[in-house]
Write an enzyme that holds these catalytic residues in place. Structure first.
Site, PDB file in Angstrom:
ATOM      1  N   ASP A   8      15.075 -11.691  -7.399  1.00  0.00           N
ATOM      2  CA  ASP A   8      15.205 -12.958  -7.262  1.00  0.00           C
ATOM      3  C   ASP A   8      15.866 -13.571  -8.526  1.00  0.00           C
ATOM      4  O   ASP A   8      15.865 -12.317  -9.641  1.00  0.00           O
ATOM      5  CB  ASP A   8      13.979 -13.935  -6.904  1.00  0.00           C
ATOM      6  CG  ASP A   8      14.044 -15.625  -6.747  1.00  0.00           C
ATOM      7  OD1 ASP A   8      14.590 -16.335  -5.763  1.00  0.00           O
ATOM      8  OD2 ASP A   8      13.181 -16.162  -8.272  1.00  0.00           O
ATOM      9  N   THR A  42      19.002 -13.990  -3.222  1.00  0.00           N
ATOM     10  CA  THR A  42      18.397 -15.797  -3.462  1.00  0.00           C
ATOM     11  C   THR A  42      18.987 -17.123  -3.417  1.00  0.00           C
ATOM     12  O   THR A  42      19.845 -15.975  -1.764  1.00  0.00           O
ATOM     13  CB  THR A  42      19.267 -15.956  -5.156  1.00  0.00           C
ATOM     14  OG1 THR A  42      19.752 -17.186  -5.944  1.00  0.00           O
ATOM     15  CG2 THR A  42      21.334 -15.454  -4.811  1.00  0.00           C
TER      16      THR A  42
END
Length: 274
Positions: A8, A42
């Site tokens: 992430d 993301t």
């Protein structure tokens, strides 16, 4: 050994201010030279991520819009899962009269927002990718990767009730996730970081058990649970600790903890213990 490394961005790999630390960049380059694949997974729009990478020349694959879009570093894989126009219309109709909500769309053309919102500063600090204000009645219905809602008073319970209404009305046509307590995101069904990572791993011919992933939010949960090893940030959301109580926990993003972990376990040794 873990051949595929997924991370992430916000709260995980990036430093405050939407920047990559010098040590993190060095480790990514070293891992790439050692034969590892690196993927950034993301909720951000691909254009947003590309603007952050523009001067970095980092050799990475991209999973963006919480899994709605996948792009391999070599360019051989480029997939986009878009919401049906009828679903986008329903999402807008369901929320347009609520003045405590801001409607946001990620489209191929960029980021559209139906009104100014004071929470914008907390959501995006990248001056290279900011929303265009668009009247609700002019919001497009096609080429929409995700629709997301800011609760202007950061009322999580109000968004939880909205989530229940949307899921009751649209059922299996959508998937939903909270990026922040005050930001509810809606993608088409089966879209998630975890599903996107499995598609990318198949393309790269890497078994999913040969993947390690790092994250800090509930939109990372299925990705972290579905790989060989999922690692939580020390600054992760409470709900993620509760969802994955047995996962390893490392330091915060402000210490470049992901890069230090990878340097220690993948660059300074030949294998990472399971």
């Amino acid at each position: 050994m873990y051949l595929l490394i997924a991370s992430d961005l916000d709260g995980t790999l990036l430093l405050p201010g939407d920047t990559f630390g010098a040590f993190t960049k060095s480790v990514i380059h070293s891992l790439n030279r050692a034969g590892h694949h690196i993927v950034l997974a993301t909720g951000r729009h691909q254009t947003d991520v590309e603007s952050l990478l523009d001067s970095q020349s980092l050799p990475v694959h991209l999973i963006t819009s919480n899994g709605a879009r996948i792009s391999s570093a070599c360019g051989g894989l480029a997939l986009s899962e878009e919401l049906p126009a009828s679903v986008v219309r329903t999402l807008i109709e369901e929320t347009r009269e609520d003045t405590d909500l801001t409607i946001n769309l990620y489209c191929q053309s960029g980021w559209l927002m139906n009104r100014e919102d004071r929470n914008l500063r907390d959501f995006s600090q990248n001056p290279g990718f900011q929303p265009t204000i668009c009247a609700t009645e002019n919001l497009p219905l096609s080429t929409v990767q995700k629709v997301f809602f800011f609760q202007r008073n950061k009322d999580h319970q109000a968004l939880t009730r909205l989530q229940a209404r949307l899921e009751q009305r649209l059922g299996s046509q959508i998937s939903t996730v909270f990026t922040f307590a005050w930001c509810l995101e809606v993608m088409t069904r089966d879209v998630s970081k975890g599903n996107a990572l499995r598609q990318l791993a198949d393309f790269l011919n890497v078994p999913i058990q040969a993947c390690i992933a790092f994250g800090d939010g509930m939109n990372d949960a299925d990705m972290l649970a579905g790989v060989g090893k999922g690692v939580l940030m020390g600054n992760a959301h409470t709900e993620l600790f509760q969802a994955l109580p047995d996962a390893e926990v490392i330091g915060p993003c402000t210490d470049e903890a992901v890069a230090h972990y990878l340097s220690k376990h993948l660059l300074q040794s030949t294998a990472l213990p399971a």
